[in-house]
Design an enzyme around this catalytic site. Structure first.
Site, PDB file in Angstrom:
ATOM      1  CE  LYS A   1      -0.354  -9.856 -17.564  1.00 18.41           C
ATOM      2  NZ  LYS A   1      -1.747 -10.260 -17.690  1.00 18.41           N
TER       3      LYS A   1
ATOM      4  CD  GLN B   1      -4.261 -10.232 -20.403  1.00 24.19           C
ATOM      5  OE1 GLN B   1      -3.149 -10.605 -20.055  1.00 24.19           O
ATOM      6  NE2 GLN B   1      -4.952  -9.333 -19.708  1.00 24.19           N
TER       7      GLN B   1
ATOM      8  CG  ASP C   1      -3.281 -14.489 -13.692  1.00 22.18           C
ATOM      9  OD1 ASP C   1      -2.484 -13.634 -13.264  1.00 22.18           O
ATOM     10  OD2 ASP C   1      -3.823 -14.437 -14.810  1.00 22.18           O
TER      11      ASP C   1
END
Ligand code: NAP
Length: 296
Positions: free
Chosen positions: A53, A97, A120
């Site tokens: 990422k 994460q 997200d």
């Protein structure tokens, strides 16, 4: 092989090219999109995802910073970090994460992320907005699937899409996206799961079949209609003595056999995977644009 290969690597590169241009334009206006990543612990898969990422951000000009906390960090410490990034205007997007260590309540942490920075799209506010067709952000993997379909000339509009898997990360949000009365959606959807009776009779009805079950090569050729478009979200490790690592990655689709029957198919790796990170970059840029507009 009959099927056309839909390359996620190529579609992702195309979108990243467009994004790079957009980021350059934003920078000219004094806005540098920023992504704050919180990584708790040293799980090798998580470290590798976070590295991917960060590389993606760097490639298109997004400012990225990873905040590492030890595996034994308390829930309070993680929440304090989220709070700090919520308040920091350099970060338009925040990503925690997953998975988090077991002693930390993931739901509590995800809900603490400010919905405007939830790139997200896991916050219940954003999940709800998605369902009612008013999304500010689209969830990364489902959005990646939609873009693969649309950009490869296989728009889901008017099609019967069968999704294998009903997780909150892939199956359900993909259903919510593609059912909307909107461009690149407007599909008829069936969602399958372990409670589905006679799975093959359902998957054979699909014009577009999306496999997101996490079960290696479970979609066999006799489960697919001739000419169907097949999107394989699955990423599974299976033992392979010919590989140095001792394993190889396969999807949820029996690729070689299904490719003989499908009209188009995504490979694993190189299909949905590269799209997921790309759509995270899309959301970060979108968050920066939205936050800048809200300030003016
Ligand atoms: P998950 O949370 O484990 O959910 C799997 C879903 O598939 C569940 O709804 C389950 O049904 C259903 N299922 C499992 N086996 C089935 C079977 N034999 N028949 C019918 N339904 C079945 O998985 P996930 O997070 O959605 O991930 C799915 C796969 O996609 C995994 O391989 C994951 O690694 C991969 N993935 C890839 C990306 C990417 O970027 N490429 C991103 C996310 C996930 P029940 O609900 O009844 O248990």
């Amino acid at each position: 092989m009959a099927a056309k290969i839909i390359s996620g690597t190529e579609v992702a590169a195309e979108i990243r090219g467009e994004l790079k241009q957009k980021v350059a334009e934003l920078k000219e206006k004094g806005i540098t999109p920023g992504l704050g990543v919180i990584l708790v612990g040293e799980d090798p898969a998580s470290v590798s995802y976070v590295t991917g990422k960060a590389k993606g951000c760097e490639e298109i000009g997004i400012f990225e910073e990873t905040f590492r906390l030890p595996a034994e960090a308390t829930e309070e410490e993680v929440l304090a970090m989220v709070d700090r990034l919520n308040k920091d205007p350099r970060f338009h997007g925040i990503l925690v994460q997953l998975p988090l260590p077991k002693h930390i309540d993931e739901k509590k942490v995800l809900v603490a992320i400010s919905p405007e920075k939830d790139v997200d799209c896991f916050h219940p506010v954003n999940v709800g907005k998605l369902l009612i067709g008013e999304a500010d952000f689209l969830p990364c993997t489902p959005h990646g699937v939609q873009q693969l379909l649309v950009r490869s000339g296989n728009s889901p509009e008017g099609k019967h899409v069968v999704i294998c898997g009903r997780s909150n990360i892939v199956g359900k949000p993909l259903m919510a996206m593609l059912v909307q009365k909107a461009k690149g959606a407007n599909a008829t959807i069936t969602v399958c799961h372990t409670g589905t009776r006679d799975l093959a009779s359902v998957t054979r009805q699909a014009d577009i079949l999306v496999a997101a079950a996490g079960s290696p090569q479970m979609i066999k050729a006799d489960m697919v209609k001739e000419g169907a478009v097949v999107i394989d979200v699955g990423v599974n490790r299976i033992p392979d003595e010919t590989k140095k690592s001792g394993f190889r990655l396969v999807g949820d689709v029996d690729f070689e056999a299904v490719a003989e029957k499908a009209s188009a198919i995504t490979p694993v790796p190189g299909g949905v995977g590269p799209m997921t990170v790309t759509m995270l970059l899309v959301n970060t840029v979108r968050a920066a644009e939205r936050q800048a507009a809200a300030r003016t």
